[in-house]
Design an enzyme around this catalytic site. Structure first.
Site, PDB file in Angstrom:
ATOM      1  CD  GLU A 145     -41.410  11.550  22.248  1.00 54.53           C
ATOM      2  OE1 GLU A 145     -41.206  10.270  21.758  1.00 54.53           O
ATOM      3  OE2 GLU A 145     -42.105  12.210  21.597  1.00 54.53           O
ATOM      4  CE  LYS A 197     -44.056  12.027  18.183  1.00 58.50           C
ATOM      5  NZ  LYS A 197     -44.068  11.637  19.763  1.00 58.50           N
ATOM      6  CG  ASP A 252     -41.753   5.644  24.601  1.00 58.80           C
ATOM      7  OD1 ASP A 252     -43.026   5.225  24.857  1.00 58.80           O
ATOM      8  OD2 ASP A 252     -41.662   6.908  24.395  1.00 58.80           O
ATOM      9  CG  ASP A 298     -45.737  13.365  25.719  1.00 65.04           C
ATOM     10  OD1 ASP A 298     -45.286  13.082  24.560  1.00 65.04           O
ATOM     11  OD2 ASP A 298     -46.290  12.100  26.205  1.00 65.04           O
TER      12      ASP A 298
END
Length: 445
Positions: A205, A102, A227, A39
């Site tokens: 995800e 990211k 999330d 992850d």
């Protein structure tokens, strides 16, 4: 030998094979996992494995047993430090400590948008034909790509896994945000390749999180995944039919997360210091200590109704502007304060309320009433905050599923998928994602 004798002998051989297999499973050490689950998060990242034989998922810790490492890489004149070692240099070496990479990986930027995105970072971001690169100055000057930053984090996690398992690791499954396009996925794979890893599958995800909660094995149809990590909020509506997940709608806020809640608390604390001593904290060291104390207080407030702050500060006197600066006071003063959960909630009330905006959007776009949601799944450390859990449960009129550690939900799901790809025994029920090419994520600021 008679036919009956032959059959009896064959039966004995089969029985012996079954018995050997059973004894092997019971008493022989199970094979080591050969595929890891990764992850690579915006703020933190984790690595996990699925253990054949027991069917358990293990999230692997670093040298000090920490299950997540910060997604930060710092460059000095002699080395490149990733994870906690990299983050430790964020205040003393801010222009060469890269984080949030990211956000930039595989994206094509207009110059104006890249300038807006990079304005909030202490390091320099430059535009190379539409791609973001980070400008580093140590004893020489060079640029690094977001996928290179990703590769250093992935390499650190690969080494953590190899040290823990005692076997070389070359294969992995990795997760990406559901809204990542083909290019962003390919650049994430490129980062893994730079770390010496062959990626067997890329999994979304939210799907990984749903698998961590075991939702690939039970009879549910509509799953809402909230999330909320350190820097971003992603809300996804998954539709599950049989063993397949389809992402029906996505929305989010890419500038809302735990860092923002901490920042509100830091601003409040700095103002308290100014009121108490007549001097605002300006020294890097003071702000670093306050930031650490505030972050610890925020975590404590998840479990406790109040948290004590006790921070040594070397406040720099303002003095007469015509006089030369006197430098910091020799002896530190000790700043003390009690932060209550009510105060924390009050300081962040407007930010917490923003969480429901993308939730309402995905339900509207998925043509679903809130009562039709079978499971609400929480992912990301910030979903531990009691007020946020209450907000979500009040909105839906039922409790969200909290059976999995929200920090480790994604890596747990990816590790299950890695076990499936590695052919582990006992085989889990696999979930297949149906790519939804026409899906667009709605972003709120």
């Amino acid at each position: 030998m008679t036919m009956a004798g032959e059959m009896s002998m064959i039966g004995s051989v089969i029985l012996a094979l079954f018995l050997a297999g059973y004894l092997g499973q019971q008493y022989l050490p199970p094979p080591k996992p050969k595929v890891i689950g990764l992850d690579l998060g915006t703020t933190f990242c984790s690595v996990g494995v699925f253990h054949p034989g027991t069917g358990d998922v293990e999230v692997i810790g670093d040298e000090e047993g920490r299950k997540s490492i910060p997604s930060a890489v710092s460059f000095t004149s002699t080395e490149v430090l990733a994870g906690h070692d990299g983050l430790d240099l964020a205040d003393s070496n801010p222009e060469n400590t890269i984080y949030d990479a990211k956000r930039f990986i595989g994206k094509i930027f207009e110059q104006e948008l890249l300038e807006q995105e990079s304005a909030r970072y202490p390091f320099k971001v430059i535009n190379n034909n539409g791609s973001a690169e980070f400008f580093v100055t140590t004893n020489q000057t060079f640029t690094v790509t977001p996928e290179f930053i990703g590769s250093r984090l992935l390499l650190k996690m690969r080494k953590m896994a190899e040290r823990h398992l005692g076997v070389p690791i070359q294969r992995a499954v990795i997760s990406v945000p559901a809204e990542f396009d083909e290019r962003q996925r390919n650049y994430t794979i490129r980062a893994a390749n730079l770390a010496g890893l062959d990626i067997l599958r890329v999994i979304n995800e939210p799907t990984a999180a749903a698998m961590a909660y075991g939702l690939h094995k039970v009879d549910v149809f509509n799953v809402l995944v909230v999330d909320l990590g350190g820097g971003t909020l992603d809300v996804s509506l998954l539709n599950k039919q049989g063993g397949m997940f389809l992402t029906r709608a996505m929305a989010g806020n890419n500038k809302l997360g735990g860092q923002d809640f901490s920042q509100r608390l830091l601003q409040y604390t700095m103002e308290r210091v100014r009121q108490q001593y007549g001097i605002p904290p300006t020294l890097k060291e003071d702000i670093h200590h306050l930031r650490q104390a505030v972050e610890a207080a925020k975590l404590n407030l998840t479990l406790q109704p109040s948290a004590d702050l006790r921070v040594p500060l070397h406040l720099e006197p303002q003095g007469d502007p015509k006089q030369p600066p006197q430098g910091p006071t020799k002896d530190p003063i000790i700043f003390q304060a009690v932060i209550t959960r009510e105060l924390f909630e009050e300081l962040n009330a407007d930010l917490f309320q923003k969480i429901l905006v993308p939730v309402e959007t995905v339900l509207a776009e998925g043509h679903l009433g809130k009562e039709e949601v079978d499971e609400i799944v929480l992912v990301g450390g910030s979903t531990r905050i009691p007020r946020i859990r209450k907000l979500i449960s009040e909105y839906f009129g039922k409790e969200p599923n909290t059976s999995v550690d929200p920090d480790l939900a994604v890596v747990t799901g990816v590790a299950i998928q890695a076990g499936i790809m590695g052919g582990s025994w006992p085989l889990q029920v696999s979930a297949i994602e149906i790519p939804n090419r026409h899906l667009r994520k709605t972003i709120f600021n």
